[in-house]
Design a protein around this motif. Sequence first.
Motif, PDB file in Angstrom:
ATOM      1  N   GLN A 471     -32.982  34.475  22.260  1.00 37.66           N
ATOM      2  CA  GLN A 471     -30.980  35.097  22.943  1.00 37.66           C
ATOM      3  C   GLN A 471     -31.702  36.369  24.743  1.00 37.66           C
ATOM      4  OE1 GLN A 471     -27.544  32.545  21.776  1.00 37.66           O
ATOM      5  NE2 GLN A 471     -26.812  32.627  23.994  1.00 37.66           N
ATOM      6  N   LEU A 472     -31.139  35.898  25.667  1.00 38.20           N
ATOM      7  CA  LEU A 472     -31.958  36.125  26.734  1.00 38.20           C
ATOM      8  C   LEU A 472     -30.181  36.540  26.552  1.00 38.20           C
ATOM      9  CD1 LEU A 472     -34.506  35.237  26.455  1.00 38.20           C
ATOM     10  CD2 LEU A 472     -34.470  35.946  28.860  1.00 38.20           C
ATOM     11  N   VAL A 473     -30.006  38.342  27.095  1.00 34.57           N
ATOM     12  CA  VAL A 473     -28.824  39.014  27.415  1.00 34.57           C
ATOM     13  C   VAL A 473     -28.248  39.025  29.176  1.00 34.57           C
ATOM     14  CG1 VAL A 473     -28.203  39.222  24.782  1.00 34.57           C
ATOM     15  CG2 VAL A 473     -29.425  41.170  26.768  1.00 34.57           C
ATOM     16  N   PRO A 474     -27.633  39.057  29.262  1.00 31.52           N
ATOM     17  CA  PRO A 474     -27.201  39.532  31.293  1.00 31.52           C
ATOM     18  C   PRO A 474     -28.002  40.833  31.176  1.00 31.52           C
ATOM     19  CG  PRO A 474     -24.816  38.597  30.004  1.00 31.52           C
ATOM     20  CD  PRO A 474     -26.452  38.794  29.152  1.00 31.52           C
ATOM     21  N   ALA A 475     -28.469  40.774  31.938  1.00 33.22           N
ATOM     22  CA  ALA A 475     -28.243  42.431  32.572  1.00 33.22           C
ATOM     23  C   ALA A 475     -28.199  43.281  32.560  1.00 33.22           C
ATOM     24  CB  ALA A 475     -30.309  42.260  33.587  1.00 33.22           C
ATOM     25  N   ARG A 476     -28.183  44.182  32.000  1.00 29.03           N
ATOM     26  CA  ARG A 476     -26.661  45.504  33.429  1.00 29.03           C
ATOM     27  C   ARG A 476     -27.256  46.300  33.998  1.00 29.03           C
ATOM     28  NH1 ARG A 476     -25.115  48.334  27.474  1.00 29.03           N
ATOM     29  NH2 ARG A 476     -24.442  47.001  26.255  1.00 29.03           N
ATOM     30  N   SER A 477     -28.981  46.588  34.307  1.00 25.50           N
ATOM     31  CA  SER A 477     -29.444  47.632  35.950  1.00 25.50           C
ATOM     32  C   SER A 477     -30.612  46.317  36.029  1.00 25.50           C
ATOM     33  CB  SER A 477     -29.822  48.561  35.073  1.00 25.50           C
ATOM     34  OG  SER A 477     -30.948  48.853  33.559  1.00 25.50           O
ATOM     35  N   ARG A 478     -31.758  46.393  34.809  1.00 24.49           N
ATOM     36  CA  ARG A 478     -32.753  45.509  34.950  1.00 24.49           C
ATOM     37  C   ARG A 478     -33.060  44.584  34.346  1.00 24.49           C
ATOM     38  NH1 ARG A 478     -37.243  50.441  35.955  1.00 24.49           N
ATOM     39  NH2 ARG A 478     -38.440  49.037  36.518  1.00 24.49           N
ATOM     40  N   PRO A 479     -32.941  42.971  35.491  1.00 24.32           N
ATOM     41  CA  PRO A 479     -32.877  42.250  34.594  1.00 24.32           C
ATOM     42  C   PRO A 479     -34.616  41.475  34.075  1.00 24.32           C
ATOM     43  CG  PRO A 479     -32.583  41.685  36.801  1.00 24.32           C
ATOM     44  CD  PRO A 479     -32.811  43.403  36.454  1.00 24.32           C
ATOM     45  N   LEU A 480     -35.132  41.115  33.745  1.00 27.37           N
ATOM     46  CA  LEU A 480     -36.576  40.637  33.424  1.00 27.37           C
ATOM     47  C   LEU A 480     -37.279  39.538  33.975  1.00 27.37           C
ATOM     48  CD1 LEU A 480     -38.686  40.688  30.946  1.00 27.37           C
ATOM     49  CD2 LEU A 480     -38.273  38.373  30.618  1.00 27.37           C
TER      50      LEU A 480
END
Length: 888
Positions: A471-480
């Motif tokens: 499960q991916l999570v919301p990106a704090r700074s640099r999204p995938l």
Amino acid sequence: MPENTLHPSQKIPELLAPAGSMNAFFAAVAAGADAVYLSGKQFGARKFARNFSDEEIAEAVGYAHFRGVRVYVTVNTLVHDRELPRVAEYLVWLYAAGVDAVLVQDPGVAALARECVPGLVLHASTQLTIHNAEGVRWAHEQGFSRVVLARELSLAEVEAIARATADTGVGLEVFAHGALCYSYSGQCLLSSVIGGRSGNRGMCAQPCRMKYSLVTADVDKYGRPTGASEVPLQEKYLLSPKDLCTYREIPRLANAPVASLKIEGRMKSPEYVAIVVSTYRRALDAAVTASFVPDKAAESDLLLAFNREFTRGHLFGDRNEKLMGRDRPDNRGLRIGTVTRYDRTTRTVTISPDHHLSLNPGDGLLFTLPNHPAAAWGFALNSEPDVQEDGTIVLAVSRPAPEGSQVFLTFSHALAARARQIGSQVTPDLRHPVPVDMVASVATDGHLTLAGTIHPPGKEPVALENTSDLQLVPARSRPLPEETLAAQLTKTGGTPFGIADLELSYDGTLFTPVSEINRVRREFFIRAGEVLIASYRPVPKEVEAAKKCLAKFIREHPVPVSSTPRNTPESPRRPPGIVLYADSMDAVDAGTRAGAKTICFEPAGFPYPSGVDAESENARIEAAICIALETCRAHDARLIWKLPRITRQGEIDAIRALLPRLHAAGLRACMVENPGTALAVADAAPGLALAGSWGLNVFNAETARVFAREHFKLLQCSPELSGNEIAVLAREVRRQGDGPELAVFVQGSLETMVTEDCLRAVAIKCRRMSGPCRNTRWLGIRDETGHLFPVRVDGACRSHIFNATETCLVDAVPDLVQNGMDMIAIDARWRTAAYAGEMIRIYRDAIGIASQNRGSTNHDYAALKDRIKAIALGGITAGHYTRGLKED
């Protein structure tokens, strides 16, 4: 198109490798084999190899299928009636284990497989001696999808067979490398009669690699040699072929209409397998791109792996001395140079090398003396050799090696290390990756769904359900980024897969460590591997159906008792008739006058050599058979035209031309020794009865029933069966209704080999002639124990080798009568009319005594035996009738 260019539409043949052990199996897969053939601990034709337990077979199948490699299991021995339930159980187990095919020799086993395991793919073993188009058609009718052709065929014959049978869809397999048998495979009993170790049961002791001398003689009135004299020959290993190597001809083979190129060698080491398979793999791959050029280094590797000197075999026209290695039967190694000086003082030799080659401690060297190649000796190097400035090599030796001695490298540590390196590779070969369609989707809550479809070669696509727990999570700074996720998911290194299509749904706003993506990708491909392996196994309901059929077969076919069953006095059968095998009109006449009621007539000179006037030869054969018909009619006997054991396509054509006229003249039956000939007879003269001789290897009741369904009226039991086994076979045939008449060979010199090598040509130094052989002196080979084996050379220059001791079962006649055998057979071919007539009279007397005293053992057959001894050749033996075959 140039000969070394692969046709654009041509599918490259499968490269089929041998494995006699798990290590050899791993080496074969790592070296690039498309398929591997191996044997279990039972029913395989190489019993002296280590072979595979059931657990190892299961492991090998999974290992191979994960890497896109097929596994074929040999079940290619003849099987006793008592073993049929066990072999049926084994076939069901192999089917459930997911093996890709089984190789079979015994027609009864093939019939059993069709009945119980219809989904199991069958390959016809070379032990079935299929060597004509009709044989391939017969195999197709029996449910075989591939035929391993006899090694005696030329490439032109293979191509002609492929054209003639293209409509059947049967694939053709040919041998490309390895040891050659001297006899047609499946037609050799020499090991069996010498030591009880049958090649048809996987226990050949290789008597063809022993010393023999060639003997000629005159004959007495009974056809026995007199005044025998040895032919002076330097060669002593008269029956030892060279090893097959078609490396230089790979482009032609790649362009040929064959499904598979087979490497022989289940008795060989893993290092041998690695070197040979990898060499042919590179050659085949180069042939695809028309870039193949013979590589001297590769040829040196093949020689070093093992060789008895190489031949291109019958496949590419090698015959006589190009095919045979009569001087030595052992490994020749690689010639590295010639001795130019021997120093008696320092006990060293100076060697002029043929090419640059590094020698290392532990390497094996062999020296052969000038003009005496069989006088060889060798040793292992224990120090670095001294290489001079001019390139010559100085070695210390333990015994004199005169100038002119040839030096061979028989073992190379460097090659062995390279072979082990090849065999240790476990990463799947990605020449043919298995396509996978991947579907990846990241939901709004971040859950990654990872599923797809696998496309196993030659099979229906298989769905792969979601394997991801990520499960991916919301990106704090640099999204995938989407492209990074795609790049990581499609890495397939270390797996047999390749991504054919990626469907990715992701908005690029979430985050997860790359290590987590790698983890779920690995889990996906692990699961894909499990699904891929499972896709090769049959579905559970098919396995259950096979098991139910197996249980029914076992209920209906209990293991027969081994004691000899006898008819009760209340249900006697008629005394057996006598079958006489004859090859001359004099013998036909003498046999019928003595009371034989069935004559199997094989006219001398047929088949005739190529290049003769076929029309006049046909007329001669036709006339001889018509005269024999008249003789038999005059004595109320039936005539059966005994056709040759081997019938190549030209001989099939001659038979087809003769049969309609002979049928019209009154011929009512033909005897055959291979199923292809039977098919040709039925096609050329519908209505002719069929009889089967020893070449059909009738070993059990299931095989007898196979031929009964093909309208055989008479079958010869295999001469490798014991009396108990013959009695069981007869009882099992009759248990399910009337079958064909069964005959037992009781008297004569048993034919143990038929080979394309003409031993008479060795004796008189001739080449294949354009007409009948003019030399008619008696011919034989003598082994080192003094036993003299008669040799008959037929019209096609094939040698037929007979047992040194004559079979005699006269004192078994009471059992044969009481067990209700239909016929007993006496072979008087290549003997005289006096022999034929006297043997018929002796066995008529024996039958008369036994019939009048049913069940009695008090009558003395010693007088009859003495009469036989007086005219027998080489003494007498009961053969396997009393002692059976060795089983370990």
